[in-house]
Design an enzyme around this catalytic site. Structure first.
Site, PDB file in Angstrom:
ATOM      1  N   HIS A  83      66.327  54.353  67.853  1.00  0.00           N
ATOM      2  CA  HIS A  83      67.008  55.142  66.849  1.00  0.00           C
ATOM      3  C   HIS A  83      67.860  56.261  67.345  1.00  0.00           C
ATOM      4  O   HIS A  83      67.512  56.848  68.244  1.00  0.00           O
ATOM      5  CB  HIS A  83      66.462  55.167  65.597  1.00  0.00           C
ATOM      6  N   GLU A  92      57.404  51.686  63.287  1.00  0.00           N
ATOM      7  CA  GLU A  92      56.704  52.778  64.353  1.00  0.00           C
ATOM      8  C   GLU A  92      55.223  52.711  63.988  1.00  0.00           C
ATOM      9  O   GLU A  92      54.939  52.342  62.762  1.00  0.00           O
ATOM     10  CB  GLU A  92      57.491  53.778  63.994  1.00  0.00           C
TER      11      GLU A  92
END
Length: 159
Positions: A18, A91
């Site tokens: 990201h 995550e």
């Protein structure tokens, strides 16, 4: 090793992290918590979109975390593709460390951060799954996505 006797086109998978977040700048652990992309993070996502614009991309996947989905959405929009959210790409959970800086972790758990650095992929945060388990889930997810599309190309945001 693949054991296919016929000629088969290869699969290309593009992976990207990201864009930069506010917590990246502050040095805070995000884990499963979220933080918005910074202006730089938005530019990083746009740059990835530009780099992929000359490729033949069939799909864009992202974890459910806002930072990953926002990054993937910028790329997907530029490619004319809708982002598919996959929970297995999320995550790892940093547990009690989520949202904390290294100094705060060291103050609350003396020596434990150093132990994690010694065994990053085997380390288990208290009461949450370890990195190895999360990484395995991501690999299984990628394999599940890629096998049926052996001739296609996809972009996948893992964390």
């Amino acid at each position: 090793m693949a054991r296919y006797s016929g000629r088969r086109p290869g699969l290309t998978v593009y992976l990207a992290r990201h864009g930069q977040t506010e917590w990246n700048v502050a040095g805070r652990r995000q884990g499963r918590l979220d933080s918005p992309l910074t202006d730089l993070g938005l530019r990083q996502a746009a740059r990835n979109a530009d780099l992929l614009s000359t490729e033949s991309i069939d799909a864009v996947f992202a974890s459910p975390l806002g930072r990953a989905h926002r990054t993937a959405s910028i790329i997907g929009s530029a490619l004319g593709l809708t982002v598919e959210v996959l929970d297995d790409l999320a995550e790892i959970d940093h547990g009690s460390w989520s949202g904390l800086t290294s100094a705060e972790i060291d103050a609350g758990w003396p020596g434990l951060r150093a132990a994690r650095e010694q065994d990053k992929y085997g380390f288990r945060f208290p009461r949450v799954r370890g990195m190895r388990t999360a990484t395995y889930a991501q690999v299984v997810c990628l394999r599940r996505l890629c096998e049926p599309a052996c001739g296609g190309r996809c972009w996948c945001r893992t964390r």
